[in-house]
Structure formats: structure tokens, C-alpha cells
Design a protein around this motif. Structure first.
Motif, PDB file in Angstrom:
ATOM      1  N   GLU A  63       1.018  -1.156  -0.136  1.00  0.00           N
ATOM      2  CA  GLU A  63       0.010  -0.033  -0.064  1.00  0.00           C
ATOM      3  C   GLU A  63       0.978   1.197   0.145  1.00  0.00           C
ATOM      4  O   GLU A  63       1.881   1.231   0.710  1.00  0.00           O
ATOM      5  N   GLU A  64       0.686   2.172  -0.903  1.00  0.00           N
ATOM      6  CA  GLU A  64       1.674   3.232  -1.004  1.00  0.00           C
ATOM      7  C   GLU A  64       2.286   4.157   0.056  1.00  0.00           C
ATOM      8  O   GLU A  64       3.174   4.148   0.305  1.00  0.00           O
ATOM      9  N   THR A  65       1.087   4.312   0.628  1.00  0.00           N
ATOM     10  CA  THR A  65       1.644   5.179   1.970  1.00  0.00           C
ATOM     11  C   THR A  65       2.142   4.389   3.186  1.00  0.00           C
ATOM     12  O   THR A  65       3.341   4.756   3.707  1.00  0.00           O
ATOM     13  N   LEU A 107       5.761   4.233   2.174  1.00  0.00           N
ATOM     14  CA  LEU A 107       6.556   5.209   2.349  1.00  0.00           C
ATOM     15  C   LEU A 107       6.984   5.271   3.708  1.00  0.00           C
ATOM     16  O   LEU A 107       8.025   5.807   4.022  1.00  0.00           O
ATOM     17  N   ASP A 108       6.014   4.980   4.671  1.00  0.00           N
ATOM     18  CA  ASP A 108       6.527   4.921   5.840  1.00  0.00           C
ATOM     19  C   ASP A 108       7.620   3.738   6.185  1.00  0.00           C
ATOM     20  O   ASP A 108       8.526   4.014   7.203  1.00  0.00           O
ATOM     21  N   PRO A 155      -0.482   2.722   6.816  1.00  0.00           N
ATOM     22  CA  PRO A 155      -0.909   3.483   5.982  1.00  0.00           C
ATOM     23  C   PRO A 155      -1.078   4.889   6.561  1.00  0.00           C
ATOM     24  O   PRO A 155      -1.423   4.838   7.642  1.00  0.00           O
ATOM     25  N   ARG A 156      -0.971   5.763   5.712  1.00  0.00           N
ATOM     26  CA  ARG A 156      -1.063   7.296   6.066  1.00  0.00           C
ATOM     27  C   ARG A 156      -2.569   7.817   5.685  1.00  0.00           C
ATOM     28  O   ARG A 156      -3.279   7.268   4.865  1.00  0.00           O
ATOM     29  N   ARG A 173      -5.165  10.104   4.101  1.00  0.00           N
ATOM     30  CA  ARG A 173      -5.030  10.998   2.818  1.00  0.00           C
ATOM     31  C   ARG A 173      -6.316  11.811   2.535  1.00  0.00           C
ATOM     32  O   ARG A 173      -7.309  11.380   2.938  1.00  0.00           O
ATOM     33  N   PHE A 226      -1.941  13.602  -0.247  1.00  0.00           N
ATOM     34  CA  PHE A 226      -1.672  12.634  -0.932  1.00  0.00           C
ATOM     35  C   PHE A 226       0.102  12.484  -1.461  1.00  0.00           C
ATOM     36  O   PHE A 226       0.456  13.556  -1.196  1.00  0.00           O
ATOM     37  N   PRO A 227       0.454  11.671  -1.746  1.00  0.00           N
ATOM     38  CA  PRO A 227       1.996  11.322  -1.911  1.00  0.00           C
ATOM     39  C   PRO A 227       2.458  12.566  -2.607  1.00  0.00           C
ATOM     40  O   PRO A 227       3.885  13.116  -2.727  1.00  0.00           O
ATOM     41  N   GLY A 267       4.695  13.019   0.311  1.00  0.00           N
ATOM     42  CA  GLY A 267       5.125  11.727   0.258  1.00  0.00           C
ATOM     43  C   GLY A 267       6.308  11.423   0.895  1.00  0.00           C
ATOM     44  O   GLY A 267       6.327  11.611   2.333  1.00  0.00           O
ATOM     45  N   CYS A 309      -6.893   2.096   4.541  1.00  0.00           N
ATOM     46  CA  CYS A 309      -6.395   1.658   3.235  1.00  0.00           C
ATOM     47  C   CYS A 309      -7.093   0.569   2.717  1.00  0.00           C
ATOM     48  O   CYS A 309      -7.892   0.327   3.319  1.00  0.00           O
TER      49      CYS A 309
END
Lengths: 296, 449
Positions: B186-188, B191-192, B201-202, B204, B207-208, B212, B400
Motif C-alpha cells: 500500500e503506497e503510503t 513510504l512509512d 498507511p497514512r 490522505r 496525497f504522496p 510523500g 487503506c
């Protein structure tokens, strides 16, 4: 004031972890500097640093976490929170070879459950258990992105594709006996510690390690071979991979087809292995889409 | 050639379109030498001759959509990056392929890593980034080796580093191995994780694209999305649009697995059907028929044999009630117990739930308890509505998509196979023999022939 005998917990905090010996620490610090330099922000180095300390001791110890905290200026609580989140970091001593049997749905159905059960019996250990000789730690793992090679077994995160109960038992026997084994995709096995070092971002410098097992596994090539009109030369992994008890002779993708286990599809003429292969329509350099063929 | 004649000719030569996989059968296909022999890094040269804004517009016009599951237009993601903001920009490639059934990025990176690296350089030029990351799941060391090697080759050849091909573009590329967590796909959460934290997950927005990696503008793209970009530049956006449909143009990797005669990777224009793929590849294993399948991994609602002719593109699969996802076509035949399959997937979601959101953390746990009871013949009829109810309380109610993914197999299996659940309850147990589902189940009797 803490005069209690060791081992009796009075709810006191643990003593600080013992430090690495000076020479080990100096060596790891040099590696750590190299890892930290890859990132704009040092904290990003934490995951590779945890792989690094795992490569030193075979699992992530309190000493290792203290080291990471020191290098990155974090608290041990912050490091522990991360180390315990990810499944690849081991929390206790384990074997040289981590044998992971995929038991996510597809592999489980295709035989992963049977393999995992058989290996537990065969090795006399449960999930996460290590054999007495310290060689093999058995685990069930989640989907490892190789479903077209199911059932899959991973050893130190190298692929052993299309496994059967028998081939998996043979595999662990060989690992315990020190017989060299080669993955169907990946390099000749190194130990768990050596693998952890690659994961920390230090390339595998062994001769031939990158080349090992060729460009792609047989299943990865099936669509390409069909597109090139080489259908009859496709060796189905189901027929070419290590087979079940009755199929001992079969080995890898080069094995001859035995007892044609399915009716050939219209595109798969059994005699076409000597037919002309490439046509303009199947030239891989010019993959024609369905609507791009006015010239025909 | 018209569409009508095309349908009359269902040969794989016509239906398939190997692009990324075109030379996987060559010796040392993963090396720079072989890649360059196949016009590798030609797309980059074309890209560098354009302005970054024109390049973004070109990729947008090609219609390329994200291959990681959601199908978001790739060029649009790039366009969202604010320019002239004085902050560093980052490209993060999501190579955390972990969705059950999904197995395309790993063989792609194993056999052809340079297509990704070339795509990364092009993307970074477009979004004005000088540092990119490949977040590769840790459990695939053979792929990590080849990425290390390919990145090293690309630096040595001047495709990475300072002043790439004399363009003035500087780019550092870091290969980062994860440590085992599905959620990091999951993209966020990714990133973490890349920032050295637990993968959670963050919320949103932001957004990244705005905040990001290190709170800087960041593009997160799937491996296959980025790896498809060089071919678009090299062959032209019209070529790309000549494949697939208006809204889902281009080629993609379909991964066939399970009880089929020939599991593997099939690269084809978007919109091919499962029936076409099975027809050309020998169908299901002999003597068996398709029972249920996923169009794009376990998080996409399952289909049955009624859906064999659904065009496998974003719109077609969506209209049929599921999602194209990662095009992971896991096929199960009539020997497979759907309750067993769904229970196992649900155990996976419960294990991989990061614990941040209550509906997902608690809901997946209780789904597992109910499903295990049902599978063991200890369930009650009221459990079926309870399953639906809990899934409904997870779906759309978490940060997410993991929660939504956990609900998908529950909803869809109850929709198509409710009777089979009921059979487990009334019959006090599972009516299936798991031994019949194994890859070797049918070989024992045939082998002495």
C-alpha cells in the motif's frame, strides 16, 4: 539497590544489552556508514541495518537493536517497534536454512498444505521449529509471487518451484546432510546469515551467483513461446518440474514430456517442434496488436 | 484487419503481444548487453529530447494506467507533482509484489530489470527528481541480486549518476529491500516503511504527490507501469493505443495460475478474455472444469465460469462486478472447496492487517473465527449473515484498501457459492477431499500407462 538474584523478575527494566566486541562493532559501523549514505534521511537505513545485524548473529538480538539505535540516534523502543513489525526479522536463534512452505490459498490447494504437513512430520518440528542439528528452520510463508510455479518452497528466500511431498522431503534431507542443492530460480544456497547481508544491500559477489538458473523459469516463458509459435516446445512446469513420487526421473524444464497429461489444444500440434517457428506475425521485436495489422 | 476477422483467428500469435517479455528466452536476458541489443535505452534518448512537461503530456496521452491494481493514469500521477516548489521530488517504485496470486513483477525483474531502470530514468526526468528508490519485497533474493547487478551496470554505462547521456540530468537510484509485510504494498505504508518505520498507511490527503517520502512530492508507481514507459517512448503512443481499448490501452502481463494446464505469464493487449487465454494454453487440467477464479488477486471479487468472456480490462472487469487488479488469474477447479480458499485468504488478511484501523484489525480476526468454525462443520446458518455483516463493517471503513480486499472474497463467495457454505453447516463438515486438488492428484493413476 537491585540486589535481587538474577532471573527473578521484580518488574525491573532489563539491563542494557551487551555491546558487540570491539572488532565486530568497528566492522559493522563501517557497513552501517555505507548503508546510511544511500538515503537522504538516516532513519531510512533502519530496515537494511536490521538485515545487517541479522547477518551478524542469525537473528535480531537486543545487542543488534541497540547498535541500530546508536547508529541512527533512535531509542531502542523505536527500533524494537520496527523490528517486531516485519516477519523477516527473526526474534530468536534458528537454523542455517530457513525452509518456507507457501500455504497461502493457491499453493495450499495445489499441495502446499500437504507438503507443510509432511515436512513437520518428517523433521519432527512445528511451524517455526528448528531441527536438533541446527540446520533447518521450518515455517509456513505467505504468497511469494510465484503462483505459476505452485506449490512453492523457499529456502533462504531462493525459489524451489513445483514442489511435491517427495521433492520437499529430499530437499530438507539434502540440506541437513550438507549435500549442495540448487534452487530452480536463484543462486546456489548460501546460509541465512549470508542471505541477510545481501538483503542489507551488499551485492552477492560469488562467481556465477547472478547468472545462476538462467534468464527465466519455464512458466515465465509460456506466453512468449506461444506467441512465437513454439507452442509444442513449451514444457509445462506441471510436467517438467520435480514430480510426485511416481515421477522421479523428471528434473527441471529439460525433462522429456511423459504420458502427455492433457489433450493438446488446437494451437499445440505435437509434431510442430520441427515446423517453421517465427513468422512475421510472431516476431517479438514487432509485437503486432490486434488492430495494427492492416498490412496483412 | 477488422475485429470480426480477428475473432475468427484465435491463434496465440495474434492474441498475445510480448513486449516486456519479448526476449526473456534469450541467454542472459537480464544484462545490459542483451537489453541494448533490443533497442534498450532508446526510449530514454527520445524522452531526453523532449521537455519534461511534454514528456508528461506524452505519457498521459498514451493512456497508460497503473498496473499495480488501481489503474490510475500514470501520466496524471506525474502531473500532480508540483513544480518549482523548491523541494526535492522522489520516485518510489513499488516492487513489493505480495498480493496473493500476483506474480508478474518478480519474473519481470528477474528476466528484464533494465526495462524498469530505463523507465525510472525517464520518469525522474519528467517529474524533476534526482533520487529514486526501488522498494523490493525482501523475500525474493534472486531478484534482488539481478537488480543490484543491473543498477551497477546502468551506473557504469552512464544511464544513472551524473549528467546522464549528457542531458544534465543527475539521478541516484537506491535499491531497498523490505522485510516481510504485505501492507507495505500500500503506497503510503510503503513510504512509512521506506522512512524506517512500521509499515502503516497514512491518512490522505495529503496525497504522496504533495507530501510523500520525507513529506516531499513523491510519485509511487508499480514496477510494470514504469517498465512499460520505455516501450511507449520507443514505439510511440499511437502504437501503444493501437492495443487494448480506448480507456484501457496497451499491453500487459496476465498471470495464469492454479488448476490450468499451462500456468505462466501471458503478455497480451488489455481486453483479452480468460476463455481466450485458456483456449490457447491447453485449458484447465484434463478432466476438470473451472469453478472460480480471481481476475486480479485475492482482493478482487472472485468470478465463476459465467465470466469466462469478460474482457480483462479495467472497464470490462469493473462492469462485471470485480476489479482488474494485478491480472492475477488464479483458477480453481471443481475439486476446490471455496470455503477453504476463502478461509485461507482471510487468515492472510488477518495476519497482514497492520492493526492501525479497528474495523480491519478486529473484523479480520472475527471473520477467521467464523470461517474456521464453518469449515470444520461447527458453524450455524446465522454465521453466514454475520460474515456479510462483518465484511460490510470493514469494507470502506479503514485507512487503506487492505480492509476492502479482505471483504471481497467474503462478499463474492457468498454471492456465488452460498449453498456450499450451507452444505458445510448442514453436513457438519467439509464435503471436499483436499488431496484431489493437489498438482499431482491426477498423476498417480496415469503414470504407469
Amino acid at each position: 539497590m537491585t540486589t535481587t538474584p538474577e532471573g527473578v523478575s521484580l518488574g525491573m527494566p532489563q539491563l542494557p544489552a551487551p555491546d558487540y566486541p570491539d572488532d565486530v562493532r568497528a566492522r559493522l559501523e563501517q557497513d552501517a556508514r555505507e548503508i546510511v549514505a544511500r538515503y537522504p534521511d538516516s532513519r531510512s537505513a533502519l530496515l537494511p541495518l536490521l538485515h545487517l545485524v541479522q547477518s551478524e548473529e542469525g537473528h535480531v538480538t537486543r545487542t543488534g537493536m541497540q547498535f541500530c539505535a546508536d547508529v541512527l540516534g533512535l531509542t531502542t523502543a523505536e527500533v524494537t517497534a520496527v523490528a517486531t513489525f516485519y516477519t523477516m526479522y527473526r526474534r530468536g536463534p534458528s537454523g542455517d536454512y530457513q525452509v518456507g512452505v507457501c500455504t497461502n490459498t493457491l499453493c495450499a490447494v495445489m499441495g502446499g498444505d500437504a507438503i507443510f504437513e509432511a515436512l513437520q512430520d518428517h523433521l519432527g518440528v512445528g511451524n517455526g521449529g528448528t531441527t536438533d542439528d541446527g540446520k533447518v528452520t521450518l515455517e509456513h510463508i505467505e504468497c511469494n509471487a510465484a503462483c505459476d510455479f505452485a506449490p512453492v518452497v523457499m529456502v533462504n528466500w531462493e525459489f524451489f518451484d513445483n514442489q511435491t511431498v517427495r521433492s520437499a522431503k529430499q530437499l530438507v534431507d539434502d540440506l541437513r546432510a550438507g549435500v549442495p542443492v540448487e534452487p530452480t530460480r536463484g543462486a546456489p544456497l548460501c546460509t541465512f546469515k549470508e542471505t541477510a547481508r545481501i538483503l542489507a544491500g551488499f551485492p552477492d559477489e560469488r562467481e556465477g551467483a547472478v547468472e545462476a538458473s538462467g534468464s527465466a523459469g519455464p512458466a515465465s516463458l509460456i506466453g512468449l513461446r506461444l506467441a512465437k509459435g513454439e507452442a509444442a516446445r513449451v514444457v509445462h512446469p506441471r510436467d517438467g518440474g520435480p514430480h510426485d513420487e511416481a515421477h522421479d526421473g523428471a528434473q527441471g524444464g529439460a525433462a522429456p514430456r511423459d504420458t502427455a497429461p492433457h489433450d493438446p489444444s488446437p494451437s499445440e500440434h505435437l509434431s510442430s517442434h520441427d515446423a517453421p517457428q517465427d513468422t512475421s506475425a510472431s516476431d517479438p521485436a514487432h509485437p503486432a496488436g490486434p488492430t495494427a495489422e492492416e498490412g496483412e | 484487419m477488422t475485429v470480426a476477422t480477428e475473432i475468427k483467428d484465435p491463434s496465440p500469435e495474434k492474441l498475445l503481444a510480448p513486449v516486456l517479455s519479448a526476449f526473456w528466452d534469450e541467454d542472459r536476458s537480464w544484462t545490459l548487453d542483451v537489453y541494448q541489443r533490443h533497442e534498450g535505452y532508446e526510449g530514454l534518448r527520445k524522452a531526453l529530447a523532449m521537455t519534461p512537461d511534454d514528456l508528461i503530456a506524452y505519457v498521459k496521452d498514451s493512456g497508460l494506467r497503473g498496473r499495480g491494481g488501481a489503474g490510475f493514469p500514470t501520466g496524471m500521477k506525474w502531473q500532480f507533482i508540483p513544480q518549482g516548489d523548491g523541494k526535492p521530488h522522489y520516485l518510489v517504485v513499488n516492487a513489493d509484489e505480495s498480493e496473493p496470486g500476483t506474480c508478474k513483477d518478480i519474473p519481470l525483474l528477474f528476466a528484464n530489470p533494465h526495462s524498469l531502470i530505463e523507465g525510472i530514468v525517464i520518469a525522474c526526468y519528467a517529474i524533476r527528481s534526482s533520487h529514486a528508490f526501488i522498494y523490493l519485497r525482501g523475500e525474493v533474493v534472486p531478484v534482488l541480486r539481478r537488480l543490484h547487478s543491473a543498477v551497477r551496470e546502468a551506473y557504469a554505462a552512464g544511464y544513472l549518476g551524473k549528467n546522464i547521456l549528457g542531458s544534465g540530468l543527475d539521478l541516484e537510484l537506491t535499491v531497498h529491500a523490505g522485510a516481510g509485510a504485505y501492507i507495505c504494498g500500500e503506497e503510503t505504508a510503503l513510504l512509512d516503511s521506506l522512512e524506517g518505520r512500521r509499515g502503516q498507511p497514512r491518512l490522505r490527503p495529503p496525497f504522496p504527490a504533495v507530501a510523500g517520502l520525507y513529506a516531499c512530492p513523491t510519485v509511487v508507481n508499480n514496477v510494470e507501469s514504469i517498465a512499460s514507459v520505455p516501450a511507449i517512448l520507443k514505439n510511440g503512443k499511437e502504437w501503444f493505443r493501437s492495443m487494448g481499448s480506448e480507456k484501457s490501452p496497451g499491453f500487459t502481463l496476465y498471470s495464469l495460475s492454479g488448476h490450468v494446464a499451462s500456468p505462466g505469464q501471458y503478455e497480451a493487449p488489455l481486453g483479452i478474455t480468460l476463455r481466450q487465454l485458456l483456449d490457447m494454453s491447453g485449458g484447465m487440467r484434463p478432466g476438470h472444469r473451472l469453478k472460480f477464479w480471481t481476475p486480479g488477486g485475492s482482493s478482487t471479487p472472485m468470478f465463476t465460469d459465467e465470466h469466462l468472456d469478460v474482457p480483462l480490462d479495467y472497464e470490462g472487469v469493473g462492469a462485471a462486478g470485480s476489479m482488474l487488479g494485478t491480472k492475477a488469474l488464479q483458477c480453481f477447479d471443481e475439486t476446490t472447496c471455496v470455503v477453504r480458499a476463502v478461509t485461507r485468504w482471510t487468515e492472510f488478511y488477518a495476519h497482514e492487517s497492520c492493526g492501525k484501523c479497528t474495523p480491519c484489525r478486529e473484523g479480520t480476526y472475527w471473520l477467521v473465527q467464523l470461517l474456521r468454525d464453518i469449515e470444520a462443520g461447527k458453524g450455524a446458518m446465522s454465521d453466514l449473515d454475520k460474515l456479510n455483516d462483518i465484511a460490510d463493517n470493514i469494507n470502506g471503513k479503514s485507512f487503506c484498501a487492505l480492509g476492502d480486499g479482505a471483504a471481497s472474497p467474503i462478499f463474492s463467495s457468498l454471492k456465488y457459492f452460498r449453498e456450499e457454505y450451507e452444505e458445510h453447516i448442514t453436513g457438519r463438515g467439509c464435503p471436499f477431499d483436499p488431496a484431489r486438488s493437489t498438482a499431482w492428484a491426477d498423476h498417480r493413476t496415469e503414470v504407469n500407462a
